[in-house]
Design a protein around this motif. Sequence first.
Motif, PDB file in Angstrom:
ATOM      1  N   ASP A  49      41.202   0.912  39.907  1.00  0.00           N
ATOM      2  CA  ASP A  49      40.152   1.815  39.432  1.00  0.00           C
ATOM      3  C   ASP A  49      40.580   2.333  38.061  1.00  0.00           C
ATOM      4  O   ASP A  49      41.752   2.664  37.843  1.00  0.00           O
ATOM      5  CB  ASP A  49      40.021   2.980  40.431  1.00  0.00           C
ATOM      6  N   VAL A  50      39.648   2.445  37.132  1.00  0.00           N
ATOM      7  CA  VAL A  50      39.996   2.946  35.800  1.00  0.00           C
ATOM      8  C   VAL A  50      40.334   4.439  35.848  1.00  0.00           C
ATOM      9  O   VAL A  50      41.023   4.962  34.978  1.00  0.00           O
ATOM     10  CB  VAL A  50      38.852   2.648  34.794  1.00  0.00           C
ATOM     11  N   ARG A  51      39.874   5.126  36.895  1.00  0.00           N
ATOM     12  CA  ARG A  51      40.168   6.558  37.042  1.00  0.00           C
ATOM     13  C   ARG A  51      41.449   6.728  37.870  1.00  0.00           C
ATOM     14  O   ARG A  51      41.493   6.355  39.034  1.00  0.00           O
ATOM     15  CB  ARG A  51      39.004   7.282  37.701  1.00  0.00           C
ATOM     16  N   ILE A  52      42.456   7.313  37.231  1.00  0.00           N
ATOM     17  CA  ILE A  52      43.782   7.470  37.850  1.00  0.00           C
ATOM     18  C   ILE A  52      44.163   8.945  37.857  1.00  0.00           C
ATOM     19  O   ILE A  52      43.862   9.679  36.922  1.00  0.00           O
ATOM     20  CB  ILE A  52      44.851   6.693  37.032  1.00  0.00           C
ATOM     21  N   SER A  53      44.844   9.389  38.897  1.00  0.00           N
ATOM     22  CA  SER A  53      45.378  10.752  38.945  1.00  0.00           C
ATOM     23  C   SER A  53      46.893  10.706  39.125  1.00  0.00           C
ATOM     24  O   SER A  53      47.400   9.896  39.912  1.00  0.00           O
ATOM     25  CB  SER A  53      44.756  11.552  40.094  1.00  0.00           C
ATOM     26  N   ALA A  54      47.581  11.561  38.372  1.00  0.00           N
ATOM     27  CA  ALA A  54      49.027  11.719  38.540  1.00  0.00           C
ATOM     28  C   ALA A  54      49.239  12.825  39.573  1.00  0.00           C
ATOM     29  O   ALA A  54      49.081  14.006  39.272  1.00  0.00           O
ATOM     30  CB  ALA A  54      49.683  12.081  37.208  1.00  0.00           C
ATOM     31  N   ILE A  55      49.533  12.427  40.807  1.00  0.00           N
ATOM     32  CA  ILE A  55      49.639  13.379  41.919  1.00  0.00           C
ATOM     33  C   ILE A  55      51.057  13.938  41.966  1.00  0.00           C
ATOM     34  O   ILE A  55      52.024  13.193  42.118  1.00  0.00           O
ATOM     35  CB  ILE A  55      49.290  12.689  43.249  1.00  0.00           C
ATOM     36  N   SER A  56      51.180  15.257  41.829  1.00  0.00           N
ATOM     37  CA  SER A  56      52.493  15.900  41.799  1.00  0.00           C
ATOM     38  C   SER A  56      53.125  15.927  43.180  1.00  0.00           C
ATOM     39  O   SER A  56      52.462  15.688  44.201  1.00  0.00           O
ATOM     40  CB  SER A  56      52.365  17.337  41.274  1.00  0.00           C
ATOM     41  N   ALA A  57      54.418  16.245  43.216  1.00  0.00           N
ATOM     42  CA  ALA A  57      55.159  16.317  44.476  1.00  0.00           C
ATOM     43  C   ALA A  57      54.516  17.315  45.442  1.00  0.00           C
ATOM     44  O   ALA A  57      54.417  17.062  46.650  1.00  0.00           O
ATOM     45  CB  ALA A  57      56.617  16.696  44.202  1.00  0.00           C
ATOM     46  N   ALA A  58      54.034  18.463  44.911  1.00  0.00           N
ATOM     47  CA  ALA A  58      53.408  19.469  45.777  1.00  0.00           C
ATOM     48  C   ALA A  58      52.089  18.953  46.349  1.00  0.00           C
ATOM     49  O   ALA A  58      51.769  19.207  47.520  1.00  0.00           O
ATOM     50  CB  ALA A  58      53.170  20.759  44.991  1.00  0.00           C
ATOM     51  N   MET A  75      47.376   1.632  51.204  1.00  0.00           N
ATOM     52  CA  MET A  75      46.459   1.008  50.240  1.00  0.00           C
ATOM     53  C   MET A  75      47.226   0.776  48.936  1.00  0.00           C
ATOM     54  O   MET A  75      47.885  -0.249  48.790  1.00  0.00           O
ATOM     55  CB  MET A  75      45.216   1.889  50.053  1.00  0.00           C
ATOM     56  N   ARG A  76      47.173   1.747  48.009  1.00  0.00           N
ATOM     57  CA  ARG A  76      47.887   1.564  46.745  1.00  0.00           C
ATOM     58  C   ARG A  76      48.245   2.894  46.131  1.00  0.00           C
ATOM     59  O   ARG A  76      47.402   3.785  46.016  1.00  0.00           O
ATOM     60  CB  ARG A  76      47.003   0.791  45.744  1.00  0.00           C
ATOM     61  N   MET A 108      51.231   7.888  40.874  1.00  0.00           N
ATOM     62  CA  MET A 108      49.967   7.518  40.247  1.00  0.00           C
ATOM     63  C   MET A 108      49.077   6.931  41.345  1.00  0.00           C
ATOM     64  O   MET A 108      49.478   5.975  42.018  1.00  0.00           O
ATOM     65  CB  MET A 108      50.172   6.479  39.140  1.00  0.00           C
ATOM     66  N   VAL A 109      47.897   7.508  41.516  1.00  0.00           N
ATOM     67  CA  VAL A 109      46.984   7.065  42.573  1.00  0.00           C
ATOM     68  C   VAL A 109      45.592   6.884  41.985  1.00  0.00           C
ATOM     69  O   VAL A 109      45.115   7.748  41.242  1.00  0.00           O
ATOM     70  CB  VAL A 109      46.928   8.082  43.739  1.00  0.00           C
ATOM     71  N   GLU A 110      44.956   5.786  42.332  1.00  0.00           N
ATOM     72  CA  GLU A 110      43.571   5.580  41.916  1.00  0.00           C
ATOM     73  C   GLU A 110      42.678   6.590  42.630  1.00  0.00           C
ATOM     74  O   GLU A 110      42.818   6.817  43.828  1.00  0.00           O
ATOM     75  CB  GLU A 110      43.136   4.156  42.261  1.00  0.00           C
ATOM     76  N   ASN A 111      41.756   7.186  41.871  1.00  0.00           N
ATOM     77  CA  ASN A 111      40.857   8.178  42.473  1.00  0.00           C
ATOM     78  C   ASN A 111      40.085   7.601  43.649  1.00  0.00           C
ATOM     79  O   ASN A 111      39.880   8.274  44.665  1.00  0.00           O
ATOM     80  CB  ASN A 111      39.875   8.692  41.416  1.00  0.00           C
ATOM     81  N   SER A 112      39.661   6.345  43.544  1.00  0.00           N
ATOM     82  CA  SER A 112      38.888   5.724  44.623  1.00  0.00           C
ATOM     83  C   SER A 112      39.718   5.589  45.901  1.00  0.00           C
ATOM     84  O   SER A 112      39.179   5.701  47.011  1.00  0.00           O
ATOM     85  CB  SER A 112      38.370   4.359  44.182  1.00  0.00           C
ATOM     86  N   VAL A 113      41.016   5.364  45.756  1.00  0.00           N
ATOM     87  CA  VAL A 113      41.909   5.262  46.924  1.00  0.00           C
ATOM     88  C   VAL A 113      42.018   6.621  47.614  1.00  0.00           C
ATOM     89  O   VAL A 113      41.915   6.734  48.848  1.00  0.00           O
ATOM     90  CB  VAL A 113      43.298   4.730  46.515  1.00  0.00           C
ATOM     91  N   LEU A 114      42.224   7.676  46.826  1.00  0.00           N
ATOM     92  CA  LEU A 114      42.308   9.028  47.372  1.00  0.00           C
ATOM     93  C   LEU A 114      41.024   9.399  48.106  1.00  0.00           C
ATOM     94  O   LEU A 114      41.057   9.904  49.238  1.00  0.00           O
ATOM     95  CB  LEU A 114      42.550  10.026  46.239  1.00  0.00           C
ATOM     96  N   GLN A 115      39.895   9.138  47.460  1.00  0.00           N
ATOM     97  CA  GLN A 115      38.611   9.508  48.055  1.00  0.00           C
ATOM     98  C   GLN A 115      38.356   8.748  49.352  1.00  0.00           C
ATOM     99  O   GLN A 115      37.876   9.330  50.332  1.00  0.00           O
ATOM    100  CB  GLN A 115      37.491   9.242  47.046  1.00  0.00           C
TER     101      GLN A 115
END
Length: 390
Positions: A49-58, A75-76, A108-115
């Motif tokens: 996905d072109v939309r990526i989020s940098a998910i922190s440890a918290a 997933m990824r 680093m997680v794709e927004n679509s994977v999180l959703q």
Amino acid sequence: MTNHSTEVAIVGGGMVGGALALGLAQQGFAVTVIDKQIPAPFDASAPPDVRISAISAASVELLRGLGVWESIEAMRCHPYRQLETWEWENAHVLFDASELKLPLLGYMVENSVLQYALWQALQAHSQVTLSTETLSGREASEGSQTLSFENGDTLTAQLLIGADGANSWVRQSAGIGIHAWQYDQSCMLISVECEQEAGESTWQHFTPNGPHAFLPLYDRWASLVWYDTPARIRQLQTLSMTQLEQEIARNFPPRLGRVKAVSAASFPLVRRHALQYVQPGLALVGDAAHTIHPLAGQGVNLGYRDVDALLDVLSRARSHGEAWASREVLQRYQTRRRADNFIMQSGMDLFYAGFSNDLGPLRVLRNIGLMAAERAGGLKRQALKYALGL
């Protein structure tokens, strides 16, 4: 016409709204999530996905506590252990997980994977009702919020939560104003395939027109973030992928190497902050309450801090027999989150103002500042801990 009722209605089932809904359901609240966009199933053969989020440890710990992190990992996602930033080659600042005795800084997680992971968990939970109907109106009364839908149905809730993004319908329907301005900068996200493995370091190179950032993904995939003037980003939008690759080679640091551009998307940068987060029976979370310059990738992490705080406030109030949807209780959430969000917004604005120009004296000062930051020891570690939400 059908009239339904629920304890909590959440408008917006994305990364923040979905997490909040799941957390509330797990604590025994009856929750209805309203969102027209159903996430597409994960496809392992598809490019990222072109939309990526940098998910922190918290944020990872929050998602782990909600029971969805294993699904995301299946997933990824991709860990990162170092974060590097510089303008002059002799003025690098390197943040390393080992400085905090952590195995990694985040993922680093794709927004679509999180959703999709959150949506699957919501579908499986008996306390959650999902609705894709279109909202048409809202009416507040003593002790309840009533939502109307275009199909004629209504939904009455004790608490309405707006998790519906920067242009929040809930916020606007409640008449909550915002402080807002548009930065003289836009952003392009580019999914690329690298010559070699992307690695586990993310970096950001400052230029007078805006930073160029590298976010490592799985295998040889990475996401590039290009900040520049709105006119320049509009010009980049008109290019073919081959032409965009040539512009990347001319403008990004040589350490990037050759890349193959696969997809791109762009958006303007706007700072917004709601004048209040709560009213009786109503609360805002995530981008509905605040948007931030994405310079340090803190947007979704601030949203997850909102989720963590609101879950704590509501569950404590309920366990003590308080009117948990009252202004008095919801004000505790606002008190905990508004100042923290403002500090992070202001910090990003300071970086934006300090680095997005070509003034000679200021360039010298900011690079001296970066060199000082690299040698700051404990202060540097404290800044990293704050950014990670620890």
